[in-house]
Enzyme design. Structure first.
Site, short mmCIF file in Angstrom:
data_model
loop_
_atom_site.label_atom_id
_atom_site.label_comp_id
_atom_site.label_asym_id
_atom_site.label_seq_id
_atom_site.Cartn_x
_atom_site.Cartn_y
_atom_site.Cartn_z
N ASP A 128 36.33 38.85 42.49
CA ASP A 128 37.56 39.22 43.18
C ASP A 128 38.37 40.30 42.48
O ASP A 128 39.54 40.52 42.82
CB ASP A 128 38.44 37.98 43.37
CG ASP A 128 38.90 37.37 42.05
OD1 ASP A 128 38.34 37.73 41.00
OD2 ASP A 128 39.81 36.53 42.08
N GLU A 129 37.78 41.01 41.52
CA GLU A 129 38.55 41.98 40.75
C GLU A 129 37.68 43.16 40.36
O GLU A 129 36.52 43.00 40.01
CB GLU A 129 39.11 41.30 39.50
CG GLU A 129 39.94 42.22 38.61
CD GLU A 129 40.50 41.49 37.41
OE1 GLU A 129 41.37 40.63 37.59
OE2 GLU A 129 40.04 41.76 36.29
#
Length: 401
Positions: A128-129
């Site tokens: 998610d990053e």
């Protein structure tokens, strides 16, 4: 991404928007029953399941931990990596759902593909990053990067229905901290001159790399904020944390981080280009163009050296005042990462383009890249061999500026 695992579930269950929801623990029988109609006649559409039918955190039994929580749940102190039973005491009314890894991975691939369509230099930092290098993206510097950040946010939302928060800063260290300043769906810009006012008041734990143990030790030593860390003598820090870690702590407290954004795939080329504040003429602005041209070659060489690559094909890119673009390149017999070699060869390429119009953009590119280590292992000649030749170029083939 904002509360990514939970946000993915909210796409499936939009009726839970705005409610405290936690994602975590293993899949249970109650989770399978949720998707079945009460009379057992078959499955029901997730978006039509009544909120009252969802399992609650207060009824959870087990040793699972929370993967993420919606912002409504975070208001009660619930957070990632917290035990489910502890979270149940803080927010018993929260709805609890299991992690759907297949769905999460699908949206992870989608949002990352959306980013690389806009800004190709992206480093994957988990599901998610990511880190993104705005440096050479058209418009990447407008409003300190805010314009491009807004475009990325909108593109991700259009493609996935999900929001993200973006921090833009001169390096990865500060960008990571900035990404947390304005969640959810926020953009935070941190300039180098904001260090003392924006970064120094933060707790040392906000530095990516200072974990619970180091944070606790610093607190016992009377160091709580990043500003207090910056005030410490480097030797004092080395004495308490070791030479390498102590020196690193002092650097990051002063906002220093030269780690590059590293993509997973091997680059095929590296380039640097700049758009001039005013159009420049090859004759009347020769000195200024020469300075810019040399700087671009040096920066490309530094990029190659820092990342451990050499390249054989040297090219230039010109954009004229009428927006026409010209490119030329030349392939060397041996790859290089030397600034003088790149400068000389790029200058030869200039001889092959018309310079009768004003220029608005100038770029230098090195292609046909291979890793320096692989080049040497394969028996390639040392890079410095081309360097010595380039420092004494043939005067008849000298660059035009």
């Amino acid at each position: 991404m904002d509360a990514f695992f939970a946000s993915v579930e909210l796409l499936r269950y939009p009726q839970l928007q705005g409610l405290p929801v936690v994602i975590g623990g293993g899949r249970r029988r109650v989770d399978d029953l949720l998707l079945q109609s009460p009379d057992g006649t078959g499955p029901r559409e997730p978006c039509f399941i009544p909120v009252a039918d969802f399992p609650l955190l207060k009824d959870y039994v087990g040793r699972g931990v929370i993967t993420t929580a919606t912002y409504a749940a975070r208001q009660f102190g619930v957070g990632s990596a917290m035990g489910m039973m502890k979270a149940a005491r803080l927010c018993p009314q929260a709805i609890v759902l299991p992690v759907d890894f297949d769905e999460v991975r699908k949206y992870s691939r989608l949002f990352k593909r959306t980013i690389t369509d806009i800004a190709p230099v992206m480093q994957d930092r988990g599901v998610d990053e990511v880190y993104i290098d705005f440096t050479d993206v058209p418009g990447g510097q407008r409003e300190g990067g805010r314009v491009l950040a807004r475009l990325i946010q909108k593109s991700i939302f259009d493609a996935t229905g999900l929001t993200c928060s973006i921090g833009v800063a001169p390096n990865r260290l500060l960008a990571k901290m900035a990404s947390e300043f304005n969640k959810p769906n926020g953009i935070s810009i941190v300039y180098a001159e904001d260090l003392q006012t924006t970064i120094w008041p933060l707790n040392v734990r906000k530095i990516n790399g200072i974990g619970p143990k180091a944070g606790e030790k610093l607190a016992l030593l009377g160091v709580h904020t990043i500003g207090e860390l910056a005030e410490q003598d480097p030797q004092w820090l080395m004495g308490h944390f070791g030479k390498s870690t102590g020196a690193w702590m002092h650097r990051v407290a002063w906002g220093q981080d030269d780690s590059p954004v590293v993509t997973e795939s091997e680059p095929v080329s590296m380039s640097r280009e700049t758009t001039f504040e005013r159009d420049l003429h090859a004759v009347r602005d020769k000195a200024e163009l020469s300075r810019i041209f040399t700087d671009l070659c040096q920066r490309v060489a530094e990029d190659l050296q820092r990342k451990g690559y050499v390249g054989k094909t040297i090219g230039i890119k010109l954009r004229y005042d009428d927006f026409r673009t010209a490119t030329r390149d030349h392939t060397l017999p041996a790859p290089t990462q030397d600034a003088a070699t790149i400068r000389h060869t790029a200058g030869l390429c200039l001889k092959r383009v018309p310079l009768d119009r004003r220029l608005r953009l100038l770029g230098v590119r090195v292609g046909a890249l291979v890793r320096l280590s692989e080049h040497l292992l394969s028996g390639g000649e040392p890079v410095c061999a081309a360097t010595r030749q380039a420092r004494h170029p043939d005067p008849h083939t000298a660059p035009l500026f």
